[in-house]
Design a protein around this motif. Structure first.
Motif, mmCIF file in Angstrom:
data_model
loop_
_atom_site.group_PDB
_atom_site.id
_atom_site.type_symbol
_atom_site.label_atom_id
_atom_site.label_comp_id
_atom_site.label_asym_id
_atom_site.label_seq_id
_atom_site.Cartn_x
_atom_site.Cartn_y
_atom_site.Cartn_z
ATOM 1 N N ILE A 1 0.829 -1.207 0.000
ATOM 2 C CA ILE A 1 0.000 0.000 0.000
ATOM 3 C C ILE A 1 0.860 1.253 0.000
ATOM 4 O O ILE A 1 2.091 1.189 0.214
ATOM 5 C CB ILE A 1 -0.915 0.046 1.241
ATOM 6 C CG1 ILE A 1 -0.050 0.170 2.515
ATOM 7 C CG2 ILE A 1 -1.822 -1.160 1.306
ATOM 8 C CD1 ILE A 1 -0.830 0.593 3.743
ATOM 9 N N GLU A 2 0.222 2.384 -0.246
ATOM 10 C CA GLU A 2 0.802 3.699 -0.041
ATOM 11 C C GLU A 2 -0.103 4.455 0.920
ATOM 12 O O GLU A 2 -1.323 4.389 0.806
ATOM 13 C CB GLU A 2 0.901 4.478 -1.355
ATOM 14 C CG GLU A 2 2.002 3.986 -2.285
ATOM 15 C CD GLU A 2 2.165 4.895 -3.494
ATOM 16 O OE1 GLU A 2 3.229 4.859 -4.109
ATOM 17 O OE2 GLU A 2 1.219 5.653 -3.806
ATOM 18 N N ALA A 3 0.513 5.132 1.871
ATOM 19 C CA ALA A 3 -0.264 5.871 2.858
ATOM 20 C C ALA A 3 0.492 7.121 3.260
ATOM 21 O O ALA A 3 1.703 7.228 3.059
ATOM 22 C CB ALA A 3 -0.553 5.001 4.080
ATOM 23 N N MET B 1 -4.548 6.093 4.495
ATOM 24 C CA MET B 1 -4.733 5.895 3.059
ATOM 25 C C MET B 1 -5.783 6.870 2.521
ATOM 26 O O MET B 1 -5.763 7.231 1.346
ATOM 27 C CB MET B 1 -5.161 4.457 2.787
ATOM 28 C CG MET B 1 -4.093 3.428 3.119
ATOM 29 S SD MET B 1 -4.700 1.717 3.006
ATOM 30 C CE MET B 1 -5.066 1.599 1.250
ATOM 31 N N GLN C 1 -5.995 9.131 -0.907
ATOM 32 C CA GLN C 1 -7.167 9.097 -1.792
ATOM 33 C C GLN C 1 -7.745 10.493 -2.001
ATOM 34 O O GLN C 1 -8.194 10.836 -3.100
ATOM 35 C CB GLN C 1 -8.230 8.178 -1.208
ATOM 36 C CG GLN C 1 -7.828 6.707 -1.173
ATOM 37 C CD GLN C 1 -8.779 5.861 -0.330
ATOM 38 O OE1 GLN C 1 -9.844 6.313 0.081
ATOM 39 N NE2 GLN C 1 -8.381 4.625 -0.072
#
Length: 366
Positions: A82-84, A101, A105
């Motif tokens: 993931i990317e956060a 996250m 978004q």
């Protein structure tokens, strides 16, 4: 992606010891977007092994997705990369980086929103609540306001009915103010465009004399507006019935489905005139046979004039009893011997379909 994240695109096993030391000595900043892999999760919280950080990260359910989910298992899986965004550094009572996250978004959503605004495209937002003046919706975590006047083509009395619905809207305003972005959207713009397409097609197919199904949309003192194939046509009060109609609301209700006839249309000025009574049998047809001279019938007194009284024989057919035919006695005014609404027995003196006249007499049966 931040520069430090670009430096770790290659597998850490391929780095030298000095590379790894340099990597982990770089501080992780608040607001930094960082990569990681989910190593543990339950319904409400996930633990993430972070690339280039000295501590693991933690993501709460509400920070994992801008959508509504009851469990993290609906959003993440163990082993998922993931990317956060880092929203808090490790503290004494919590040795994890707190991640979001949703914030990533939101940034991506703003890019989509700006693109939609510039290219005049639509977006689908989830309506969260009705507030004073309109609706609040969200697109991937970004707040979008839809003014009440932009929800429908007509006025909406209760905005609460839209809560929880998905709504396709056009972005009409983006304003940067004090570090926040105000986004205003319109559903009306899309509905108006759709309405114009439907109306254009309808006008191409309308013909005088055509019988068509419609829905009563509005009522006024002078008539009703009936929507036929997306176009509002006027059903004048005089075209509702052969009988006397005081006001349209005495006969029709908003939402009624009615079959009407197009009696005139102007495609250039977009005017459409409709009739209900044109589809009903004309009560004056064969009037001489229905009310032959010399016959006795009942009627209702409906109005007075100086020269006599009009008596309704059936809806749409009023006969005249001349003042000289009201009584054998001298009568100065019809109200001396009759009352409005009274049912009386009369004799037919004469009837004419061509002239739409029926002559009556009360004194002939006294």
């Amino acid at each position: 992606m931040m520069e430090e994240n670009n430096n770790v695109e290659k597998n850490e096993s391929e780095m030298s010891m000095q590379d790894l030391m340099d990597l982990y000595e770089k501080p992780v900043r608040i607001g930094q977007i960082i990569k990681g892999k989910v190593i543990q999760l339950d319904e409400k919280e996930a633990i993430v092994a972070l690339v280039g950080a000295s501590h693991d990260g933690k993501i709460a359910l509400e920070e994992a997705s801008a959508g509504s989910s009851d469990s993290l298992a609906e959003v993440l899986q163990v082993g998922q990369e993931i990317e956060a965004k880092v929203i808090r550094r490790p503290q004494e009572n919590d040795s994890f980086f707190i991640l979001s996250m949703v914030e990533v978004q939101r940034e991506e959503a703003l890019v989509d929103i700006r693109k939609a605004f510039e290219s005049n495209e639509t977006l689908t937002v989830k309506i969260k609540e009705a507030v004073k003046g309109g609706l609040v919706g969200f697109y991937m975590g970004q707040r979008v306001f839809i003014p009440a006047s932009h929800v429908e083509l007509n006025t909406v009395k209760d905005l609460n009915v839209y809560q929880g619905q998905d709504m396709e809207v056009s972005v009409i305003e983006i304003e940067e103010r004090r570090g926040t972005t105000r986004i205003v959207a319109s559903r009306r713009k899309k509905l108006q465009a759709e309405k114009e397409v439907v109306e254009s097609s309808a006008w191409e197919n309308f013909e005088e004399g055509q019988v068509i199904e419609g829905r009563v949309e509005r009522l006024t003192d002078f008539g009703a507006f009936v929507n036929v194939n997306g176009v509002d046509g006027l059903l004048h009060v005089s075209e509702i019935s052969f009988g006397k109609v005081g006001k349209p609301s005495d006969v029709l209700k908003i939402g009624d489905s009615v079959k009407v006839k197009i009696i005139s249309l102007d495609k250039e000025k977009k005017r459409l005139s409709l009739s209900l009574k044109a589809l009903a049998e004309n009560p004056w047809t064969n009037i001489e046979e229905k009310y032959p001279a010399g016959s006795i019938t009942l009627g209702k007194v409906v109005r007075f004039t100086d020269f006599g009284a009009f008596i309704e024989l059936e809806p749409g057919v009023d006969g005249l009893a001349h003042i000289s035919q009201l009584s054998h006695k001298r009568v100065e005014s019809p109200s001396e011997v009759l009352k409005i609404g009274e049912t009386v027995k009369v004799k037919i003196l004469d009837s004419s379909e061509a002239n739409k006249k029926v002559s009556l007499s009360l004194k002939a049966i006294e």
